[in-house]
Design a protein around this motif. Sequence first.
Motif, PDB file in Angstrom:
ATOM      1  N   VAL A   1     -10.552   2.547  -0.876  1.00 53.44           N
ATOM      2  CA  VAL A   1     -10.407   1.097  -0.548  1.00 53.44           C
ATOM      3  C   VAL A   1     -11.498   0.137  -1.362  1.00 53.44           C
ATOM      4  O   VAL A   1     -12.499   0.814  -1.737  1.00 53.44           O
ATOM      5  CB  VAL A   1     -10.532   0.738   0.918  1.00 53.44           C
ATOM      6  CG1 VAL A   1      -9.462   1.368   1.592  1.00 53.44           C
ATOM      7  CG2 VAL A   1     -11.912   1.002   1.683  1.00 53.44           C
TER       8      VAL A   1
ATOM      9  N   ALA B   1      -4.121   5.909   1.019  1.00 54.87           N
ATOM     10  CA  ALA B   1      -4.863   5.581  -0.041  1.00 54.87           C
ATOM     11  C   ALA B   1      -6.109   6.523  -0.296  1.00 54.87           C
ATOM     12  O   ALA B   1      -6.489   7.367   0.708  1.00 54.87           O
ATOM     13  CB  ALA B   1      -5.668   4.358   0.191  1.00 54.87           C
TER      14      ALA B   1
ATOM     15  N   ILE C   1      -6.872   0.911  -2.732  1.00 56.79           N
ATOM     16  CA  ILE C   1      -6.349  -0.499  -2.045  1.00 56.79           C
ATOM     17  C   ILE C   1      -7.179  -1.390  -1.587  1.00 56.79           C
ATOM     18  O   ILE C   1      -8.040  -1.020  -0.711  1.00 56.79           O
ATOM     19  CB  ILE C   1      -5.178   0.207  -0.704  1.00 56.79           C
ATOM     20  CG1 ILE C   1      -4.273   1.072  -1.558  1.00 56.79           C
ATOM     21  CG2 ILE C   1      -4.800  -1.107  -0.176  1.00 56.79           C
ATOM     22  CD1 ILE C   1      -3.509   1.633  -0.456  1.00 56.79           C
TER      23      ILE C   1
ATOM     24  N   ALA D   1       0.849  -1.224  -0.089  1.00 54.38           N
ATOM     25  CA  ALA D   1      -0.112   0.054   0.020  1.00 54.38           C
ATOM     26  C   ALA D   1       0.959   1.316   0.030  1.00 54.38           C
ATOM     27  O   ALA D   1       0.552   2.360  -0.964  1.00 54.38           O
ATOM     28  CB  ALA D   1      -0.898  -0.010   1.150  1.00 54.38           C
TER      29      ALA D   1
ATOM     30  N   ALA E   1      -3.998   0.752   4.904  1.00 51.56           N
ATOM     31  CA  ALA E   1      -4.266   1.709   3.692  1.00 51.56           C
ATOM     32  C   ALA E   1      -4.312   3.105   3.729  1.00 51.56           C
ATOM     33  O   ALA E   1      -3.798   3.820   2.946  1.00 51.56           O
ATOM     34  CB  ALA E   1      -5.377   1.235   3.060  1.00 51.56           C
TER      35      ALA E   1
ATOM     36  N   ILE F   1      -8.601  -4.411   0.578  1.00 50.58           N
ATOM     37  CA  ILE F   1      -8.600  -4.625   2.320  1.00 50.58           C
ATOM     38  C   ILE F   1      -8.897  -6.028   2.587  1.00 50.58           C
ATOM     39  O   ILE F   1      -9.125  -6.484   3.482  1.00 50.58           O
ATOM     40  CB  ILE F   1      -9.005  -3.537   2.831  1.00 50.58           C
ATOM     41  CG1 ILE F   1     -10.381  -3.297   2.650  1.00 50.58           C
ATOM     42  CG2 ILE F   1      -8.319  -2.336   2.708  1.00 50.58           C
ATOM     43  CD1 ILE F   1     -11.101  -2.257   3.543  1.00 50.58           C
TER      44      ILE F   1
END
Length: 297
Positions: free
Chosen positions: A98, A95, A73, A59, A90, A75
């Motif tokens: 997510v 990020a 990202i 990440a 993240a 998860i």
Amino acid sequence: MFTGLSAFPLTPMNEHSIQEREFSCLVKYVAKAGVDSIGVLGSTGSYAYLSCDERARIAKLGVENAGGVPVIIGIGALRTRDVLANAESAQQAGASGVLLAPVSYQKLTDDEVFDLYETVCRSLSVPLCVYDNPGTTHFEFSDELHGRIAQLPQVHSIKIPPVSNDIESAKERVARLRKLIPADVTIGISGDAAAATGLNAGCDVWYSVIGGLYPKAALAITRAAQAGDAQRARALSDILEPLWVLYKEYGGSLRLAATIAEVTGRVSQPCLPQPLKTLQGDKRKRVAAVIETLGLE
């Protein structure tokens, strides 16, 4: 962020370590091409095979090498506690959003999946994309469940499985879902072979595997569809039909994308976590021949 082209690069690795330099180069390449977002640790990124610490590192590298392009990202994990830990790392990495799939070993119920998203959303300060991928999670969302989850304040996009190649059927599928979700929640198409049809049918974003390797080709299709030129988007996708045939014949996108990355020298060998293997023998030669014939950059 949840519109246009979202490119999903591989996470090259061997049994000893993640190939950080190779991963960083893949991210830089797609960022430089002008994609709208980068999807790190999706299915193509082998998220399910990595520890929480490895995922936190990826990440961080993803955001650092994206050149300001928004990074989404993944998860997803088997246990909610691990999903929450991945969400935290993240967000700490910077990020922009997510991506969450309901990963399971025991088959999940609709209420369990809703509770997962509700719990995770309470911990988020960034938007979330619902990852609907029954091929890997073995959980099938109903449109009604999508509608419930889409009401959660952090949910901003839904990544749906491939649509029918029949444009009218695809439009009907997108319209059914659109009626059940808030207007500010986008619908994204996955399954590269169906992307042009999905975009032409009204999807807002293409969550793309091939975009993680050949972003220029994926961007051309996406921009044509965004401009309302459905015929050109379809024609550009048809040019890649030899590639779409390989997707179908070789059972999915991860092994194929990894094989392409190996034969073109973008990553070292092996690049997948064991027991997964890239294509070998005649299949590998065929992949190399298709890529050479298409002349992709």
